[in-house]
Design a protein around this motif. Structure first.
Motif, PDB file in Angstrom:
ATOM      1  N   TYR A 194      -1.064  -6.618   9.791  1.00 37.08           N
ATOM      2  CA  TYR A 194      -1.516  -7.428  10.942  1.00 37.08           C
ATOM      3  C   TYR A 194      -0.852  -9.014  10.709  1.00 37.08           C
ATOM      4  O   TYR A 194      -0.671  -9.704  11.566  1.00 37.08           O
ATOM      5  CB  TYR A 194      -2.997  -7.899  10.248  1.00 37.08           C
ATOM      6  CG  TYR A 194      -3.637  -8.788  11.317  1.00 37.08           C
ATOM      7  CD1 TYR A 194      -4.202  -8.555  12.434  1.00 37.08           C
ATOM      8  CD2 TYR A 194      -3.616 -10.150  10.772  1.00 37.08           C
ATOM      9  CE1 TYR A 194      -4.544  -9.487  13.085  1.00 37.08           C
ATOM     10  CE2 TYR A 194      -4.289 -11.309  11.513  1.00 37.08           C
ATOM     11  CZ  TYR A 194      -4.851 -10.895  12.775  1.00 37.08           C
ATOM     12  OH  TYR A 194      -5.155 -11.999  13.445  1.00 37.08           O
ATOM     13  N   TRP A 195      -0.288  -9.259   9.066  1.00 37.97           N
ATOM     14  CA  TRP A 195       0.070 -10.492   8.932  1.00 37.97           C
ATOM     15  C   TRP A 195       1.534 -10.678   9.728  1.00 37.97           C
ATOM     16  O   TRP A 195       2.156 -11.765   9.595  1.00 37.97           O
ATOM     17  CB  TRP A 195      -0.049 -10.797   7.459  1.00 37.97           C
ATOM     18  CG  TRP A 195      -1.341 -10.887   7.297  1.00 37.97           C
ATOM     19  CD1 TRP A 195      -1.930  -9.983   6.228  1.00 37.97           C
ATOM     20  CD2 TRP A 195      -2.577 -11.743   7.620  1.00 37.97           C
ATOM     21  NE1 TRP A 195      -3.243 -10.031   6.222  1.00 37.97           N
ATOM     22  CE2 TRP A 195      -3.567 -11.180   6.854  1.00 37.97           C
ATOM     23  CE3 TRP A 195      -2.548 -12.827   8.360  1.00 37.97           C
ATOM     24  CZ2 TRP A 195      -4.921 -11.775   6.996  1.00 37.97           C
ATOM     25  CZ3 TRP A 195      -3.839 -13.525   8.396  1.00 37.97           C
ATOM     26  CH2 TRP A 195      -4.924 -12.936   7.939  1.00 37.97           C
ATOM     27  N   PHE A 205      -9.547  -6.585  -1.333  1.00 42.15           N
ATOM     28  CA  PHE A 205      -8.891  -7.772  -1.188  1.00 42.15           C
ATOM     29  C   PHE A 205      -7.944  -7.570  -2.507  1.00 42.15           C
ATOM     30  O   PHE A 205      -8.044  -6.996  -3.809  1.00 42.15           O
ATOM     31  CB  PHE A 205      -9.628  -8.867  -1.749  1.00 42.15           C
ATOM     32  CG  PHE A 205      -9.074 -10.232  -2.231  1.00 42.15           C
ATOM     33  CD1 PHE A 205      -8.914 -11.096  -1.238  1.00 42.15           C
ATOM     34  CD2 PHE A 205      -9.064 -10.536  -3.517  1.00 42.15           C
ATOM     35  CE1 PHE A 205      -8.315 -12.306  -1.795  1.00 42.15           C
ATOM     36  CE2 PHE A 205      -8.316 -11.676  -4.087  1.00 42.15           C
ATOM     37  CZ  PHE A 205      -7.978 -12.750  -3.211  1.00 42.15           C
ATOM     38  N   TYR A 206      -6.415  -7.709  -1.931  1.00 42.94           N
ATOM     39  CA  TYR A 206      -5.430  -7.626  -3.337  1.00 42.94           C
ATOM     40  C   TYR A 206      -5.555  -8.762  -4.413  1.00 42.94           C
ATOM     41  O   TYR A 206      -5.350  -9.867  -3.974  1.00 42.94           O
ATOM     42  CB  TYR A 206      -4.043  -7.616  -2.752  1.00 42.94           C
ATOM     43  CG  TYR A 206      -3.585  -6.629  -1.723  1.00 42.94           C
ATOM     44  CD1 TYR A 206      -4.424  -5.701  -1.051  1.00 42.94           C
ATOM     45  CD2 TYR A 206      -2.474  -7.033  -0.877  1.00 42.94           C
ATOM     46  CE1 TYR A 206      -4.110  -4.731  -0.052  1.00 42.94           C
ATOM     47  CE2 TYR A 206      -1.980  -5.989  -0.080  1.00 42.94           C
ATOM     48  CZ  TYR A 206      -2.814  -5.184   0.257  1.00 42.94           C
ATOM     49  OH  TYR A 206      -2.066  -4.487   1.405  1.00 42.94           O
ATOM     50  N   VAL A 243       6.626   1.205  14.061  1.00 45.03           N
ATOM     51  CA  VAL A 243       5.143   1.534  14.672  1.00 45.03           C
ATOM     52  C   VAL A 243       5.009   1.028  16.091  1.00 45.03           C
ATOM     53  O   VAL A 243       4.044   1.522  16.657  1.00 45.03           O
ATOM     54  CB  VAL A 243       4.083   0.760  13.637  1.00 45.03           C
ATOM     55  CG1 VAL A 243       3.988   1.551  12.208  1.00 45.03           C
ATOM     56  CG2 VAL A 243       4.294  -0.678  13.577  1.00 45.03           C
ATOM     57  N   GLN A 296       0.841  -1.026  -0.166  1.00 45.49           N
ATOM     58  CA  GLN A 296      -0.008  -0.170   0.060  1.00 45.49           C
ATOM     59  C   GLN A 296       0.768   1.435  -0.188  1.00 45.49           C
ATOM     60  O   GLN A 296       0.765   2.117  -1.021  1.00 45.49           O
ATOM     61  CB  GLN A 296      -0.785  -0.089   1.329  1.00 45.49           C
ATOM     62  CG  GLN A 296      -2.130  -1.226   1.181  1.00 45.49           C
ATOM     63  CD  GLN A 296      -2.859  -1.293   2.483  1.00 45.49           C
ATOM     64  OE1 GLN A 296      -3.353   0.148   2.887  1.00 45.49           O
ATOM     65  NE2 GLN A 296      -3.309  -2.201   2.823  1.00 45.49           N
ATOM     66  N   GLY A 297       1.867   1.618   0.883  1.00 48.87           N
ATOM     67  CA  GLY A 297       2.703   2.575   1.150  1.00 48.87           C
ATOM     68  C   GLY A 297       3.547   2.676  -0.079  1.00 48.87           C
ATOM     69  O   GLY A 297       3.917   3.947  -0.505  1.00 48.87           O
ATOM     70  N   ARG A 336      11.730   0.386   8.850  1.00 49.00           N
ATOM     71  CA  ARG A 336      12.611   0.178   9.928  1.00 49.00           C
ATOM     72  C   ARG A 336      14.114   0.236   9.621  1.00 49.00           C
ATOM     73  O   ARG A 336      14.974   0.125  10.236  1.00 49.00           O
ATOM     74  CB  ARG A 336      12.107  -1.189  10.622  1.00 49.00           C
ATOM     75  CG  ARG A 336      10.963  -1.293  11.254  1.00 49.00           C
ATOM     76  CD  ARG A 336      10.323  -2.440  11.553  1.00 49.00           C
ATOM     77  NE  ARG A 336      10.141  -3.258  10.199  1.00 49.00           N
ATOM     78  CZ  ARG A 336       9.725  -4.402  10.075  1.00 49.00           C
ATOM     79  NH1 ARG A 336       9.540  -5.309  11.226  1.00 49.00           N
ATOM     80  NH2 ARG A 336       9.435  -5.191   8.694  1.00 49.00           N
ATOM     81  N   ALA A 389      11.851   4.371  11.475  1.00 46.41           N
ATOM     82  CA  ALA A 389      10.742   4.526  12.529  1.00 46.41           C
ATOM     83  C   ALA A 389      10.204   2.967  12.577  1.00 46.41           C
ATOM     84  O   ALA A 389      10.232   2.304  11.556  1.00 46.41           O
ATOM     85  CB  ALA A 389       9.491   5.420  12.180  1.00 46.41           C
TER      86      ALA A 389
END
Ligand SMILES: NC(=O)c1ccc[n+]([C@@H]2O[C@H](COP(=O)([O-])OP(=O)(O)OC[C@H]3O[C@@H](n4cnc5c(N)ncnc54)[C@H](OP(=O)(O)O)[C@@H]3O)[C@@H](O)[C@H]2O)c1
Length: 316
Positions: A83-84, A166-167, A61, A16-17, A39, A59
């Protein structure tokens, strides 16, 4: 220094990002610039973003102070949880809370929270059409995101809630592509009955998010659902067959069967598909192809995505 508006992007090396960072960088006259948050600023993906013109900052999260630093001086932020990586809705809620705090601390003018439905508003825990998971969720990877929505509004942040779809990339990376059965025929397996599944190219989520930032205050306080197309399993199978030049069948299974497949998260995904199946009208209704195309004129259909990506779908 730049007079462009800085968008701080979480998950910048991800789906997404990454789409959002590329959309910002590709629109050189758009008045925005991308701050890619990772990260590991030395990773290949982070370095590739730096070469493309992104400011790359470190950074995590799970480290609220690092988020505050990463958001400082920005105009806006794209907030998404992963999440995953941990399978914990509680962690997602805590991370979203830290993002909201950091956004407030930085005085951001526009925040996008990449969210999903708290399905318990449709299927209360005592509704036994699907099992309750982890003691208090129906679709854990949805519910935590939806539960966290209020953390942004409670702080009075200028937030747009982005409901994702859904991707189609799950056919490549998430083991959801066509598999050969004992008869040698390819089939995709989903517990969607004959209902439509809103899907999209993961890259298009970021492009739509960029459209949201471009519209600025118009979409603050709004919920925007994005999708590339609404397709039944049969329609997805037919499009896959056309693209691959080989018949692909739709193997329609019950959600209970899918929940029993045994891979990590199978129960969560079985409940998710059941939610999408049982509340098709709502779920498709809130994810508009027209709105998504308005935000991202390059929005891909499934056939267009397949034409570009069919060779990346693993077939045994
Ligand atoms: N798959 C689907 O169909 C679908 C559909 C809708 C929504 N979603 C949701 O999308 C979310 C994931 O987004 P995505 O697919 O864009 O992710 P992704 O492609 O898996 O990428 C995740 C990126 O996030 C970064 N990240 C992971 N843990 C982090 C941490 N602790 N701190 C900072 N950055 C961290 C990683 O970057 P670095 O390694 O560079 O730090 C990684 O590149 C999930 O919550 C999922 O539920 C998925």
């Amino acid at each position: 220094m730049t007079d462009k508006k800085i968008i701080a992007v979480l998950g910048a090396t991800g789906a997404q990002g990454g789409g959002l960072v590329r959309a910002i960088l590709n629109d050189t006259g758009g008045g925005f610039t991308a701050r890619a948050i990772t990260r590991d600023v030395d990773s290949d993906k982070a370095q590739a973003l730096a070469r493309q013109g992104a400011e790359v900052v470190a950074a995590d999260v799970d480290d609220p102070e690092s988020l505050k630093k990463a958001f400082a001086g920005a105009y806006g932020a794209y907030c998404v949880t992963f999440y995953w990586e941990h399978f914990s809705p509680e962690k997602e809620v805590a991370e979203a809370g830290a993002m909201a705090q950091a956004a407030q601390h930085a005085g951001l003018e526009h925040v996008i929270w990449s969210t999903l439905e708290d399905t318990r508003q449709w299927v209360p825990l005592d509704d036994d059409r699907m099992p309750t998971l982890m003691g208090k969720y129906k679709v854990p990877h949805f519910d935590g995101k939806g539960e966290a929505n209020h953390l942004f509004t409670d702080l009075g942040l200028p937030v747009t809630f982005l409901l994702t779809s859904f991707y189609w990339d799950n056919l490549i990376h998430f083991g959801m592509g066509p598999k050969r059965g004992p008869d040698g025929k390819l089939a995709i397996t989903f517990p969607m009955g004959d209902k439509k599944l809103p899907g999209m190219a993961a890259e298009d989520i970021g492009k739509c998010a960029y459209g949201v930032f471009r519209k600025g205050s118009d979409l603050v306080g709004k919920t925007v659902g994005v999708t590339g197309e609404h397709l039944t399993g049969g329609e997805m199978a037919a499009a896959l067959g056309d693209a691959l030049g080989e018949e692909v069948r739709y193997n329609m299974v019950e959600p209970a069967v899918y929940r029993g497949f045994g891979f990590p998260g199978a129960d969560d995904l079985g409940n998710m598909f059941q939610f999408k199946r049982d509340f098709e009208q709502y779920f498709c209704g809130v994810r508009s192809v027209e709105t998504s195309k308005d935000l991202n004129p390059e929005l891909q259909s499934f056939a267009a995505w397949l034409a570009r990506n069919k060779r990346r779908i693993p077939l045994d």
